[in-house]
Design an enzyme around this catalytic site. Structure first.
Site, PDB file in Angstrom:
ATOM      1  CB  THR A  46      41.228  44.683  33.653  1.00 52.03           C
ATOM      2  OG1 THR A  46      42.120  45.301  32.727  1.00 52.03           O
ATOM      3  CG2 THR A  46      40.340  45.737  34.299  1.00 52.03           C
ATOM      4  CE  LYS A  47      43.190  43.291  28.619  1.00 48.77           C
ATOM      5  NZ  LYS A  47      43.441  43.949  27.360  1.00 48.77           N
TER       6      LYS A  47
ATOM      7  CG  HIS B 157      27.512  39.821  38.867  1.00 51.72           C
ATOM      8  ND1 HIS B 157      26.712  38.714  38.881  1.00 51.72           N
ATOM      9  CD2 HIS B 157      27.479  40.337  40.116  1.00 51.72           C
ATOM     10  CE1 HIS B 157      26.196  38.559  40.093  1.00 51.72           C
ATOM     11  NE2 HIS B 157      26.654  39.528  40.865  1.00 51.72           N
TER      12      HIS B 157
ATOM     13  CG  ASN C  23      48.544  49.903  55.256  1.00 53.72           C
ATOM     14  OD1 ASN C  23      48.747  50.539  56.285  1.00 53.72           O
ATOM     15  ND2 ASN C  23      49.513  49.550  54.420  1.00 53.72           N
TER      16      ASN C  23
END
Length: 180
Positions: free
Chosen positions: A145-146, A98, A67
């Protein structure tokens, strides 16, 4: 010669691609994106406002819907999207970030894999090194994050399992409205 090619690619990605991605014609946008991305599958729709970095590492499967205003980053490794994946507006997918624990503000890189029949809702952020399993759903505004297992519904910051997806995943996506 290579230095000039890198410069041209840089200009194309950062200055020209955003302009091209505003053209209300799938044919023109997709023709240019096929040159920039590693792969775009059949009957995949990429809407206006799409942005990418290092497109030569980005593969998008068949029958996908990408989209408006989606951002994809291939700098830190391959970004692989399976078939029948629905990615809503303003999703950010990163393969490089970072390292907050590095004294020199170093980088963390990792490939991102999004398997078949995944549905990613609006304003989700996916960080490097993540695999989202087949048929998973990621709720609006989540930060992944996982790894996310197959056929689960995940949401939150960071994304956690909040439910289970219970269907056969037999659909094929194809969505291409006029002037989008």
């Amino acid at each position: 010669m290579i230095k000039y090619l890198k410069y041209i690619l840089y200009q194309l990605t950062y200055n020209i691609l955003p302009l091209i991605m505003q053209i209300p014609s799938f044919a023109i946008r997709h023709a240019i994106l096929r040159l920039l991305l590693k792969k775009i599958g059949k009957k995949t729709s990429i809407f206006r406002g799409f942005e990418c970095i290092a497109g030569s590492r980005i593969s998008i499967g068949e029958h996908c819907v990408i989209n408006k205003n989606v951002f994809m980053d291939g700098r830190g490794g391959n970004l692989t999207i399976g078939n029948n994946v629905d990615i809503a507006r303003e999703v950010n997918i990163w393969t490089m970030e970072h390292d907050v624990h590095d004294d020199l503000h170093g980088l963390k890189c990792g490939e991102v894999t999004i398997e078949d029949h995944v549905w990613i809702a609006s304003r989700v952020t996916i960080l490097p090194g993540v695999t989202i399993g087949q048929g998973a759903v990621i709720a609006c505004g989540s930060v992944v994050t996982k790894d996310i297992p197959p056929r689960v519904i995940a949401g939150g910051i960071p994304a956690k399992i909040i439910g289970q997806r219970n269907n056969q995943l037999k659909y094929e996506l194809y969505y291409r409205p006029l002037f989008e």
